[in-house]
Design a protein around this motif. Structure first.
Motif, PDB file in Angstrom:
ATOM      1  N   HIS A  45       9.520   4.723  -9.620  1.00 32.28           N
ATOM      2  CA  HIS A  45       7.661   4.614 -10.329  1.00 32.28           C
ATOM      3  C   HIS A  45       6.920   4.093  -9.872  1.00 32.28           C
ATOM      4  O   HIS A  45       7.201   3.688  -8.521  1.00 32.28           O
ATOM      5  CB  HIS A  45       8.331   3.858 -12.168  1.00 32.28           C
ATOM      6  CG  HIS A  45       7.956   2.654 -10.889  1.00 32.28           C
ATOM      7  ND1 HIS A  45      10.009   1.866 -11.173  1.00 32.28           N
ATOM      8  CD2 HIS A  45       8.091   1.212 -10.698  1.00 32.28           C
ATOM      9  CE1 HIS A  45      10.335   0.948 -10.765  1.00 32.28           C
ATOM     10  NE2 HIS A  45       8.578   0.478 -10.111  1.00 32.28           N
ATOM     11  N   HIS A  47       3.309   2.064  -9.129  1.00 27.92           N
ATOM     12  CA  HIS A  47       2.452   0.704  -9.850  1.00 27.92           C
ATOM     13  C   HIS A  47       0.900   1.472  -9.840  1.00 27.92           C
ATOM     14  O   HIS A  47       0.749   1.943  -8.636  1.00 27.92           O
ATOM     15  CB  HIS A  47       2.681  -0.359  -8.795  1.00 27.92           C
ATOM     16  CG  HIS A  47       4.107  -0.907  -9.103  1.00 27.92           C
ATOM     17  ND1 HIS A  47       4.418  -1.935 -10.386  1.00 27.92           N
ATOM     18  CD2 HIS A  47       5.376  -0.665  -9.090  1.00 27.92           C
ATOM     19  CE1 HIS A  47       6.062  -2.387 -10.438  1.00 27.92           C
ATOM     20  NE2 HIS A  47       6.489  -0.940  -9.516  1.00 27.92           N
ATOM     21  N   MET A  99       7.787  -4.264  -4.598  1.00 30.41           N
ATOM     22  CA  MET A  99       7.072  -2.826  -4.430  1.00 30.41           C
ATOM     23  C   MET A  99       5.702  -3.181  -5.102  1.00 30.41           C
ATOM     24  O   MET A  99       5.119  -4.916  -5.171  1.00 30.41           O
ATOM     25  CB  MET A  99       7.029  -2.762  -5.842  1.00 30.41           C
ATOM     26  CG  MET A  99       8.542  -2.195  -5.605  1.00 30.41           C
ATOM     27  SD  MET A  99       8.993  -0.443  -7.345  1.00 30.41           S
ATOM     28  CE  MET A  99       8.513   1.061  -7.143  1.00 30.41           C
TER      29      MET A  99
HETATM   30 CU   LIG Z   1       8.296  -1.239 -10.081  1.00 29.29          CU
END
Ligand SMILES: [Cu+2]
Length: 338
Positions: A45, A47, A99
């Motif tokens: 995924h 951000h 992340m």
């Molecule tokens: Cu993440």
């Protein structure tokens, strides 16, 4: 076996085709449990710009079955060829990750594992057993994730990472051969080489369903300081998840892995003593089925903390030479975005 591959193909087809009419509606991002893939999938995924995420994973792998080809073999048959047969291996990996959304279309990720490994053996001549252990940090992985959504109008991202040789490849321990012996390839903590980590991830959401597919690989470069290169790894995984409650989902995932031969060899190892020291007993292909759950804590002081669990079992194994193969994998994880 054929059935499993067909199921896998079916899921893949589903993932790619059913998406055509899917609507991105309210199930994206960190509020939804299916906003992230099952916890065993990395770099799944993105951000938003300026958003941070910290994560912790604990991965456990249990291996107590010896395989040659697709067959389970006995330690006696290993003893026909080798003085020492491995009987059991356990791996615990603690991994911290970070992340950061550099822009809405570029997310940076860093992951550092800490390994605990142990391997038990039995000697042919007298039935004596011994266990070797190693622990320490593994290879640091730095990855950039690039969203292709703007061009493809679908949630597709390209990943490119580098694995740095921060894990030791000089681990030693006492064996029946001596008090301070070089340990075979599977007991080392890193690859010793700078490895490239290209990958492509696609995911989509419709109603309470979420699915995705990721291809990823580990491409090794050059020879490490002990004059060998671990085999490249190629992985194809597809998952489907269902959101039962707005904070709770369950998932089913299929993971196919292919691992190549070790090239070169570590001259401190005696390849005729134990199969794990022979660079020809490293390659394998396997298919695993994994069951998972994602939870986003809905309220209280841990609101928006994510917890996840995934358990996997092999459905198919093909191993080159005698090899201990993983028959149970569990991953638990915690994630929090800021
Ligand atoms: Cu993440």
């Amino acid at each position: 076996m054929k059935k499993l591959f067909l199921t896998f193909l079916f899921l893949l087809t589903l993932a790619f085709n059913a998406s055509a009419g899917a609507v991105h509606a309210g199930h994206e991002g960190h509020a939804s449990p299916t906003g992230h893939a099952p916890i065993g999938v990395m770099a799944d995924h993105m951000h938003k710009q300026g958003e941070w995420m910290v994560s912790y994973r604990h991965m456990y792998m249990d291996m107590d079955e010896l395989y040659a080809g697709s067959k389970n073999i006995s330690k006696e048959s290993v003893h026909n060829e080798f003085m020492i047969a491995p009987t059991k291996m356990n791996m615990h990996m603690h991994m911290v990750g970070m992340m950061y959304g550099l822009t809405d279309e570029v997310t940076l990720m860093a992951m550092l594992p800490y390994h605990f490994k142990s391997m038990s053996h039995v000697r042919r001549t007298d039935g004596k057993t011994f266990t070797t252990r190693t622990e320490g940090i593994g290879d640091l992985k730095l990855t950039g994730m690039f969203s292709l959504e703007r061009y493809l109008n679908k949630k597709v991202q390209f990943n490119f990472g580098v694995s740095m040789p921060t894990g030791s490849i000089g681990e030693r321990d006492a064996t029946l051969m001596g008090p301070d012996r070089k340990l075979p390839y599977p007991m080392q903590l890193g690859s010793g080489t700078f490895d490239l980590l290209p990958g492509l991830t696609y995911s989509d959401t419709h109603d309470k369903w979420n699915w995705g597919t990721q291809v990823s690989s580990v491409v090794r470069n050059g020879r490490n300081e002990h004059k060998y290169t671990l085999g490249n790894e190629y992985r194809l995984t597809t998952w489907i998840a269902y959101e039962w409650l707005d904070w709770f989902s369950t998932s089913f995932r299929v993971n196919a892995t292919k691992r190549g031969h070790i090239r070169g060899r570590d001259h401190q190892l005696n390849a005729s003593m134990v199969p794990t020291a022979d660079p020809n007993n490293y390659a394998h292909e396997r298919l695993d089925l994994l069951f998972g759950t994602n939870i986003v804590i809905p309220s209280g002081i841990f609101k928006d903390h994510r917890l996840a669990l995934e358990i996997g079992f092999p459905a198919y194994i093909h191993a080159e030479g005698p090899q201990l193969m993983t028959d149970l994998t569990t991953t638990i994880g915690w994630q929090k975005a800021f």
